[in-house]
Motif scaffolding. Structure first.
Motif, PDB file in Angstrom:
ATOM      1  N   UNK A   2       0.805  -1.207   0.000  1.00 44.81           N
ATOM      2  CA  UNK A   2       0.000   0.000   0.000  1.00 44.81           C
ATOM      3  C   UNK A   2       0.840   1.260   0.000  1.00 44.81           C
ATOM      4  N   UNK A   3       0.211   2.394  -0.426  1.00 42.41           N
ATOM      5  CA  UNK A   3       0.832   3.715  -0.416  1.00 42.41           C
ATOM      6  C   UNK A   3       2.125   3.744  -1.226  1.00 42.41           C
ATOM      7  N   UNK A   4       2.130   3.059  -2.375  1.00 41.92           N
ATOM      8  CA  UNK A   4       3.313   3.020  -3.222  1.00 41.92           C
ATOM      9  C   UNK A   4       2.970   3.544  -4.613  1.00 41.92           C
ATOM     10  N   UNK A   5       3.940   4.241  -5.230  1.00 42.46           N
ATOM     11  CA  UNK A   5       3.767   4.802  -6.564  1.00 42.46           C
ATOM     12  C   UNK A   5       4.672   4.059  -7.539  1.00 42.46           C
ATOM     13  N   UNK A   6       4.092   3.535  -8.616  1.00 41.57           N
ATOM     14  CA  UNK A   6       4.897   2.838  -9.618  1.00 41.57           C
ATOM     15  C   UNK A   6       5.665   3.861 -10.447  1.00 41.57           C
ATOM     16  N   UNK A  14       7.497  -4.466 -12.246  1.00 44.62           N
ATOM     17  CA  UNK A  14       7.140  -3.106 -11.830  1.00 44.62           C
ATOM     18  C   UNK A  14       8.013  -2.642 -10.659  1.00 44.62           C
ATOM     19  N   UNK A  15       8.484  -1.398 -10.743  1.00 46.27           N
ATOM     20  CA  UNK A  15       9.300  -0.804  -9.681  1.00 46.27           C
ATOM     21  C   UNK A  15       8.465   0.282  -9.010  1.00 46.27           C
ATOM     22  N   UNK A  16       8.320   0.179  -7.682  1.00 48.26           N
ATOM     23  CA  UNK A  16       7.463   1.108  -6.942  1.00 48.26           C
ATOM     24  C   UNK A  16       8.266   1.872  -5.895  1.00 48.26           C
TER      25      UNK A  16
END
Length: 378
Positions: A2-6, A14-16
């Motif tokens: 949660x609370x992660x931006x890709x 995918x890198x977040x």
């Protein structure tokens, strides 16, 4: 997570970026910048090269360089996690994402029963990559010292790459400590699993991890070091979670949802008064019911849904006013471990079981725990 931006995608992974990453970069920059002269002296001694301080300590440069080193460290952490992920992917394990967060990075992989033959190279890949990055940075220190003519510019480059070399070597050593959830804990388990059952190997490795966590916690309190205390907390929690996860895997292996579900299942209609549903909960001791309309599953109502409405309003409401629509379902043939993962991940207590378009049962957390208790006895 949660609370992660890709922020990108590399090799299909995918890198977040977790929000905590945005907090730790300024903190690290301030810590590095405020201690820059002591650090320069340490790097000069370790590498045996002179470092010109002219540009390093000028104006706001200490904090600018602190930011550069902090970002460089997290690039190293990303490379470390990428090494884990690429080895895992080559071994047939699905990688969901890599997330950078406050204490480093985490590779989110497909949850499978640990295989020592796969886990050992996968666990070693990250630390060995960090060591390689550290060695490369160390070599660049001597390259810059030899080829950059301006001593002040050379001093900046030697400081940055010397610091990153030191940090990556420390990352290599720290991650090889035999403590879950660090790589060394997985290396220890893989080594032990060649000599004993996997469950016992995991228990021993988890106990070693907890011992390290207690040691770090004691040292952290004695030195009044909050970083060590936080690390101790995460190691202890991680070791406990690893042991619990494997216990679930072993106890629920080869068990399907059909083996644990309740059938036939009590259902309610969307138009049933909410007060009547509450009375049914008291009578049956069940805290949730599938909602069926004309033979089709349209929702599920649980005690948590009822609690969202004030007691006064409940008298005038029906099931359809508070039920959860389009509920998560599972087929009878699904592994019971999948049901547990869904319930834990979505914080729900029960899942309707559907074969085709027909509701055939319901499985709850209590059902899963009951199966585990029975299998432990046998």
């Amino acid at each position: 997570m949660g609370a992660s931006l890709e922020i990108g995608n590399l090799a299909g992974i995918p890198v977040k970026l977790h929000w905590s990453f945005l907090l730790v970069i300024p903190l690290f920059a301030w810590i590095i910048g405020s201690q820059i002269e002591l650090t320069v002296e340490l790097i000069a001694i370790l590498f045996g090269v002179p470092i010109d301080l002219t540009l390093i300590v000028a104006n706001f440069n200490p904090y600018i360089l602190g930011t550069v080193v902090a970002l460089g460290l997290f690039v190293g952490v990303f490379i470390h996690e990428m090494a884990h992920s690429l080895i895992a992917k080559a071994k047939g394990i699905k990688i969901h994402s890599i997330t950078l967060l406050i204490l480093g990075g985490v590779s989110q992989m497909e949850e499978t029963m640990p295989d020592p033959k796969v886990e050992l190279p996968m666990a070693l890949a990250g630390p060995l990559t960090s060591l390689a990055v550290g060695v490369i940075c160390g070599v660049l220190v001597y390259v810059f010292e030899a080829v950059v003519p301006d001593p002040a510019v050379a001093g900046v480059l030697i400081f940055v790459f010397g610091y990153l070399g030191l940090l990556n070597v420390l990352l290599f050593g720290f991650n090889l400590l035999p403590a879950f959830p660090m790589d060394g804990g997985r290396v220890l388990r893989a080594w032990l699993a060649r000599r004993m059952p996997l469950s016992r190997a995991t228990r021993i490795a988890a106990d070693v991890g907890k011992a390290f966590a207690v040691l770090f916690g004691i040292i952290g309190f004695l030195l009044l070091n909050p970083i060590l205390i936080i690390i101790a907390f995460f190691i202890y929690i991680g070791a406990n979670q690893e042991a619990t996860y494997l216990r679930y895997n072993i106890l629920l292996q080869d068990v399907t949802v059909a083996d644990a579900m309740n059938s036939p299942v009590i259902t309610v209609e969307p138009t049933m008064p909410l007060s009547q549903v509450i009375a049914m909960m008291y009578e049956t001791k069940h805290l949730g019911f599938p909602v069926v309309e004309r033979g089709s599953l349209v929702g599920i109502i649980a005690l948590a849904d009822v609690h969202k409405v004030s007691p006064i309003d409940r008298e005038a409401m029906q099931v359809q006013d508070v039920m959860t629509r389009n509920p998560t379902t599972l087929p009878p043939s699904a592994p019971l471990l999948d049901a547990l993962r869904v319930m834990s991940g979505r914080d729900i207590g029960r899942i309707p079981v559907v074969a085709g378009d027909t509701l055939v049962g319901i499985v709850t957390r209590t059902d899963v725990l009951r199966v585990m208790e029975l299998r432990e006895e046998t």
